[in-house]
Design an enzyme around this catalytic site. Structure first.
Site, PDB file in Angstrom:
ATOM      1  N   TYR A 233     -13.040  -5.570 -14.944  1.00 45.73           N
ATOM      2  CA  TYR A 233     -12.632  -6.920 -14.572  1.00 45.73           C
ATOM      3  C   TYR A 233     -12.888  -7.163 -13.098  1.00 45.73           C
ATOM      4  O   TYR A 233     -13.154  -6.223 -12.328  1.00 45.73           O
ATOM      5  CB  TYR A 233     -11.154  -7.155 -14.914  1.00 45.73           C
ATOM      6  CG  TYR A 233     -10.169  -6.491 -13.967  1.00 45.73           C
ATOM      7  CD1 TYR A 233      -9.974  -5.112 -13.987  1.00 45.73           C
ATOM      8  CD2 TYR A 233      -9.459  -7.233 -13.029  1.00 45.73           C
ATOM      9  CE1 TYR A 233      -9.088  -4.504 -13.114  1.00 45.73           C
ATOM     10  CE2 TYR A 233      -8.558  -6.631 -12.154  1.00 45.73           C
ATOM     11  CZ  TYR A 233      -8.382  -5.259 -12.199  1.00 45.73           C
ATOM     12  OH  TYR A 233      -7.513  -4.662 -11.337  1.00 45.73           O
TER      13      TYR A 233
ATOM     14  N   LYS B 122     -13.622  -0.607 -11.583  1.00 46.71           N
ATOM     15  CA  LYS B 122     -12.506  -1.563 -11.744  1.00 46.71           C
ATOM     16  C   LYS B 122     -12.246  -1.804 -13.229  1.00 46.71           C
ATOM     17  O   LYS B 122     -12.591  -2.854 -13.785  1.00 46.71           O
ATOM     18  CB  LYS B 122     -12.826  -2.870 -11.002  1.00 46.71           C
ATOM     19  CG  LYS B 122     -11.597  -3.730 -10.728  1.00 46.71           C
ATOM     20  CD  LYS B 122     -11.897  -4.767  -9.686  1.00 46.71           C
ATOM     21  CE  LYS B 122     -10.807  -5.807  -9.504  1.00 46.71           C
ATOM     22  NZ  LYS B 122      -9.510  -5.283  -9.079  1.00 46.71           N
TER      23      LYS B 122
ATOM     24  N   GLU C 217      -4.220   4.329  -2.048  1.00 44.94           N
ATOM     25  CA  GLU C 217      -4.275   2.866  -1.920  1.00 44.94           C
ATOM     26  C   GLU C 217      -2.971   2.317  -2.478  1.00 44.94           C
ATOM     27  O   GLU C 217      -1.962   3.036  -2.504  1.00 44.94           O
ATOM     28  CB  GLU C 217      -5.516   2.308  -2.629  1.00 44.94           C
ATOM     29  CG  GLU C 217      -5.601   2.682  -4.097  1.00 44.94           C
ATOM     30  CD  GLU C 217      -6.812   2.085  -4.818  1.00 44.94           C
ATOM     31  OE1 GLU C 217      -7.312   1.029  -4.390  1.00 44.94           O
ATOM     32  OE2 GLU C 217      -7.227   2.669  -5.831  1.00 44.94           O
TER      33      GLU C 217
ATOM     34  N   LEU D 117     -10.263   2.208  -5.287  1.00 46.86           N
ATOM     35  CA  LEU D 117     -11.180   1.124  -5.613  1.00 46.86           C
ATOM     36  C   LEU D 117     -11.747   0.616  -4.289  1.00 46.86           C
ATOM     37  O   LEU D 117     -10.976   0.343  -3.355  1.00 46.86           O
ATOM     38  CB  LEU D 117     -10.436  -0.006  -6.331  1.00 46.86           C
ATOM     39  CG  LEU D 117     -11.364  -1.168  -6.696  1.00 46.86           C
ATOM     40  CD1 LEU D 117     -12.250  -0.803  -7.882  1.00 46.86           C
ATOM     41  CD2 LEU D 117     -10.573  -2.417  -7.004  1.00 46.86           C
TER      42      LEU D 117
HETATM   43  N1  PDD Z   1      -6.697  -5.910  -7.389  1.00 52.92           N
HETATM   44  N2  PDD Z   1      -7.182  -1.377  -5.228  1.00 52.92           N
HETATM   45  C1  PDD Z   1      -6.770  -1.710  -6.462  1.00 52.92           C
HETATM   46  C2  PDD Z   1      -6.177  -0.665  -7.340  1.00 52.92           C
HETATM   47  C3  PDD Z   1      -6.897  -3.047  -6.898  1.00 52.92           C
HETATM   48  O1  PDD Z   1      -6.499  -3.376  -8.140  1.00 52.92           O
HETATM   49  C4  PDD Z   1      -7.424  -4.025  -6.016  1.00 52.92           C
HETATM   50  C5  PDD Z   1      -7.583  -5.464  -6.418  1.00 52.92           C
HETATM   51  C6  PDD Z   1      -7.842  -3.613  -4.730  1.00 52.92           C
HETATM   52  C7  PDD Z   1      -8.439  -4.573  -3.746  1.00 52.92           C
HETATM   53  O2  PDD Z   1      -9.717  -4.996  -4.139  1.00 52.92           O
HETATM   54  P1  PDD Z   1     -10.280  -6.418  -3.704  1.00 52.92           P
HETATM   55  O3  PDD Z   1     -10.163  -6.495  -2.229  1.00 52.92           O
HETATM   56  O4  PDD Z   1     -11.685  -6.394  -4.154  1.00 52.92           O
HETATM   57  O5  PDD Z   1      -9.446  -7.458  -4.398  1.00 52.92           O
HETATM   58  C8  PDD Z   1      -7.708  -2.273  -4.378  1.00 52.92           C
HETATM   59  C9  PDD Z   1      -6.815  -7.251  -7.923  1.00 52.92           C
HETATM   60  C10 PDD Z   1      -6.520  -8.309  -6.924  1.00 52.92           C
HETATM   61  C11 PDD Z   1      -5.991  -7.334  -9.187  1.00 52.92           C
HETATM   62  O6  PDD Z   1      -6.011  -6.355  -9.936  1.00 52.92           O
HETATM   63  O7  PDD Z   1      -5.350  -8.358  -9.450  1.00 52.92           O
END
Ligand code: PDD
Length: 284
Positions: A33, A149, A181, A206
């Site tokens: 996703y 992801k 993270e 991620l």
């Molecule tokens: N989550 N780490 C994890 C585990 C994440 O699920 C996310 C993003 C990030 C940050 O990635 P980005 O900057 O590309 O949004 C890091 C999204 C927002 C979610 O699952 O809703």
């Protein structure tokens, strides 16, 4: 006005949108996703999110549901049909529908694609950032390829639920003493020299698109960026901490496990970076 979702080639009212019970996303979490935001009609960091989506698909040997230029058209159409100026867009691709069997289905099985959009409250995010957030630590019990992801987010959901129960907004995930993270965002600290520190991009985190843009912003601001592991103890003693994600941008952290970070209010480095991120993302 009913919310409209895109599901496998059709725009449908969200309340009647459905996927098959033998979709591999449902049975095996065999899907990936992306989440991105639209602010004042513009997608922020769209190219980065689409590039990561392609990488996730490639790592899982999953077919793309359509080419990326067609996907951009559908993404724009979902936002348009929901009449949103500020939106949170969710896109999910799974390996498709097949009789339950762990092995991949026959070549040619159509991947499933779902895209939804909902209102994104830009002002609420700024209000939250002006106060900063509390986080707690939780063990990082996830699998070895969280750089992809995938929708396999149960450990992340458990950590976030634990945070919510503790009255906190996020959970720092800790493996062998190191903060990898957060449950849905990347974790950062500011060190004593004013440099910003975040876990290197390995299979254990991620690679956030916001993380990537924040690094570019820091370089523009001449803030030193250090990609190295840091411990929970180091985070608790840091002058500042913050997290990044597509929906939080740069979000200051003011306490970890109840212990105050710095002065217990958003730190100057995080706030500068947040402003720079917003300005850069808006420039496109
Ligand atoms: N989550 N780490 C994890 C585990 C994440 O699920 C996310 C993003 C990030 C940050 O990635 P980005 O900057 O590309 O949004 C890091 C999204 C927002 C979610 O699952 O809703």
């Amino acid at each position: 006005m009913p919310r409209i979702a895109y599901v496998n080639g059709r725009y449908v009212p969200q309340r009647s949108a459905m996927v098959h019970i033998e979709d591999r996303g449902y049975q095996f979490a065999d899907g990936i996703y992306e989440v991105c935001v639209v602010v004042n009609g513009d997608y922020w960091d769209m190219e980065g999110h689409l590039a990561r989506m392609q990488r996730s698909l490639g790592e899982l040997q999953m077919a793309a549901p359509m080419d990326m230029s067609a996907l951009k058209v559908v993404m724009a159409e979902v936002v348009r049909r929901n009449r949103l100026k500020n939106a949170l867009v969710y896109m999910q691709v799974t390996r498709g529908v097949a009789p339950r069997n762990h092995q991949f289905p026959a070549a040619g099985t159509e991947p499933s694609l779902v895209i939804t959009a909902r209102r994104f409250d830009f002002n609420a995010s700024d209000a939250k950032a002006s106060k900063g957030i509390a986080v707690i630590s939780q063990p990082d019990i996830r699998w070895g390829r969280v750089d992809i992801k995938t929708v396999g987010l149960l450990p992340n959901a458990l950590a976030k639920e634990a945070a919510a129960k503790a009255g906190a907004a996020e959970a720092l995930l800790v493996r062998d003493g190191v903060v990898t993270e957060c449950s849905a965002s990347n974790a950062w600290i500011v060190d004593k020299t004013g440099a910003i520190v975040t876990h290197p991009k390995t299979n254990q985190i991620l690679g956030g698109i916001t993380r990537q843009t924040a690094i570019a912003c820091a370089e523009e601001l001449q803030i030193k960026v250090i990609e190295r592991p840091f411990t929970l103890e180091e985070a608790k003693a840091a002058p500042e901490a913050f997290l990044t994600s597509a929906t939080s941008f740069v979000m200051p952290i003011v306490s970890i496990d109840g212990a105050r970070i710095g002065a217990g209010k958003p730190g100057p480095v995080a706030l500068r970076l947040r402003e720079a991120y917003k300005a850069r993302a808006a420039r496109g």
